[in-house]
Design an enzyme around this catalytic site. Structure first.
Site, PDB file in Angstrom:
ATOM      1  N   HIS A 358       0.844  -1.192   0.000  1.00 45.15           N
ATOM      2  CA  HIS A 358       0.000   0.000   0.000  1.00 45.15           C
ATOM      3  C   HIS A 358       0.880   1.244   0.000  1.00 45.15           C
ATOM      4  CE1 HIS A 358      -3.099   2.928   1.396  1.00 45.15           C
ATOM      5  NE2 HIS A 358      -3.869   2.177   0.651  1.00 45.15           N
ATOM      6  N   ILE A 364       0.839   4.793   3.764  1.00 44.39           N
ATOM      7  CA  ILE A 364      -0.335   5.375   4.404  1.00 44.39           C
ATOM      8  C   ILE A 364      -1.211   4.239   4.916  1.00 44.39           C
ATOM      9  CG2 ILE A 364      -2.458   6.711   4.043  1.00 44.39           C
ATOM     10  CD1 ILE A 364      -1.013   8.329   1.938  1.00 44.39           C
ATOM     11  N   GLY A 367      -7.523   3.459   4.540  1.00 49.20           N
ATOM     12  CA  GLY A 367      -8.750   3.933   5.158  1.00 49.20           C
ATOM     13  C   GLY A 367      -9.717   2.814   5.485  1.00 49.20           C
ATOM     14  N   VAL A 368      -9.803   1.788   4.617  1.00 50.54           N
ATOM     15  CA  VAL A 368     -10.737   0.685   4.877  1.00 50.54           C
ATOM     16  C   VAL A 368     -10.345  -0.080   6.140  1.00 50.54           C
ATOM     17  CG1 VAL A 368     -11.493   0.419   2.501  1.00 50.54           C
ATOM     18  CG2 VAL A 368      -9.444  -0.776   3.271  1.00 50.54           C
TER      19      VAL A 368
END
Length: 452
Positions: A358, A364, A367-368
């Site tokens: 990622h 980072i 978000g999920v």
């Protein structure tokens, strides 16, 4: 009170190479002389612009298993042994250059660091040292840890250590001077209990650990490559850690610290309270002046959030409530648990397996997975509400999902979940993820409890 002494640095630069205890990275550490009033600063020479982090309590960002300093996205892990050696030997001003994110662990004690300082030699500087004399008692309790700092004409530590089961209970008391520090504490090695090793490995820690740099306690046996250096080596290493963490105050302390089952978290909280006392008295702890460009825009540091240090459920207790396991367990501990509110903590490290794919050049936290972390924390809350029989919380839906800011390696994710309603086996909750008090993501999640 003894006469005020002069500040000291080292006469020349000296280097030492090895591996980091938790990262396992090869690293070279170089101690560089610094001018009076400079204090102790760590410099990452492997990064662009060679960023520096002052060894000050406001820069502590993590105290789980070791003390970590951070500024922005830059981190320096496991600084306590180096700071203990510098403080114990009487070095006030120095730059600690590192070409990785953690000093070399050496043999798990501060012995090699002391040898390094002696090989460099000490240089007296034309500036007074400013010790802080404790005038009023300061008491602190955090879980099983008790700390009490009282007035005294010298710096003394009296310490009792033991594990949760009361094994290997040891006691030692010592007035800390350069001679007594090196003779009685500097050689004490770090240690852990055998049953902790699996957890540490699964959480990406002790990658550089071995019997060459740590003592392992297994039941009644002590596993080590050499005999214990002191009959009470474990409590003495706890005192070594205290010396290192208290160096983050920035000034020598004249007082008697009584500590029962100390930890890095409690050590650093004591320094925060001591620093706050100085600020209230309009007598800030000695520290290097801010850079001119930053001085005009400087703001007082935000108050420390005690939630970051709290623990009502550790990871082993969490795993009894929800079925998730490494690498998909996304909550490290529960800091607060109420009937309709829960706060979980997730320490984000570069060792997370998803960072391999990622944005590996710009890592980072997905978000999920922040959404999944909210669901897991909500699941813990529901399981505690219905603890009479084994059940599993299944994630059903998510609404009002928003991702506001990126989460980076080194951040601590605070996951706050408030139960909105619970009817039968179905629950709905609002979850918020925060980093340093700022919201980074949020969602309303619905889930159902099913028999395991």
């Amino acid at each position: 009170m003894p006469a005020v002494l002069s500040q000291q640095t080292i006469k020349r630069s000296v280097s030492f190479s090895g591996v980091g205890l938790h990262s396992g990275n090869r690293v070279t550490m170089t101690l560089v002389p610094a001018p009076a009033g400079h204090g102790i600063r760590f410099r990452r020479v492997d990064l662009e612009a060679r960023p520096e982090i002052e060894a000050r309590i406001e820069n502590v960002v993590d105290t789980q298993r070791s003390t970590t300093l951070g500024k922005g996205s830059v981190r320096i892990h496991t600084v306590e042994h180096v700071l203990a050696a510098l403080s114990g030997c009487g070095v006030d001003n120095v730059v600690v250059e590192l070409d990785a994110n953690e000093p070399p662990i050496a043999d798990g004690s501060a012995r090699e660091y002391c040898r390094l300082i002696h090989s460099a030699g000490l240089q007296v500087q034309d500036a007074p040292r400013q010790p802080y004399a404790v005038t009023e008692p300061l008491a602190l309790q955090m879980g099983d840890t008790l700390m009490h700092l009282i007035p005294a004409p010298e710096f003394r530590i009296t310490c009792t250590s033991a594990d949760k089961a009361g094994r290997y209970t040891q006691f030692f008391s010592l007035v800390i001077t350069p001679d007594s520090w090196e003779r009685e504490l500097a050689h004490a090695r770090t240690f852990c209990f055998f049953e902790e090793i699996e957890y540490l490995i699964k959480n990406g820690l002790i990658k550089g650990g071995s019997l060459e740099n740590a003592v392992v306690i297994r039941d009644d046996a002590v596993l080590t490559t050499e005999p214990l250096r002191y009959p009470d080596e474990f409590v003495r290493h706890k005192m070594l850690d205290i010396v290192g963490d208290l160096a983050l105050f920035g000034r020598p302390i004249l007082g008697h610290l009584v500590a029962v089952r100390p930890s890095h978290t409690a050590n650093c909280e004591l320094v925060r309270q001591l620093d706050a006392r100085c600020r209230r008295a309009n007598m800030p702890a000695f520290a290097p002046p801010p850079a001119p460009a930053a001085q005009a825009a400087s703001q007082p540091p935000p108050p420390h959030d005690p939630v970051l240090d709290a623990c009502v459920l550790d990871v082993s207790e969490i795993m009894k409530l929800i079925p998730h396991r490494y690498p998909f367990l996304l909550v490290d501990r529960i800091a607060r648990l109420e009937p309709e509110r829960i706060i979980g903590i997730k320490n984000v490290t570069i060792n997370e397996p998803f960072f391999q794919g990622h944005f590996p050049g710009h890592p980072i936290f997905p978000g999920v997975l922040q959404l999944e972390a909210i669901a897991q924390v909500a699941g813990v809350l529901m399981r505690k509400r219905f603890a009479d029989k084994p059940q599993i919380a299944y994630f059903m839906s998510a609404e009002e999902v928003k991702w506001r800011k990126p989460v980076l390696p080194g951040d601590t994710l605070v996951i706050e979940v408030d139960l909105l309603k619970a009817r039968g086996k179905v629950g709905k909750a609002r979850g918020t993820c925060k980093v340093r008090g700022e919201v980074v993501s949020e969602a309303v999640v619905t889930f159902m409890l099913m028999d395991a």
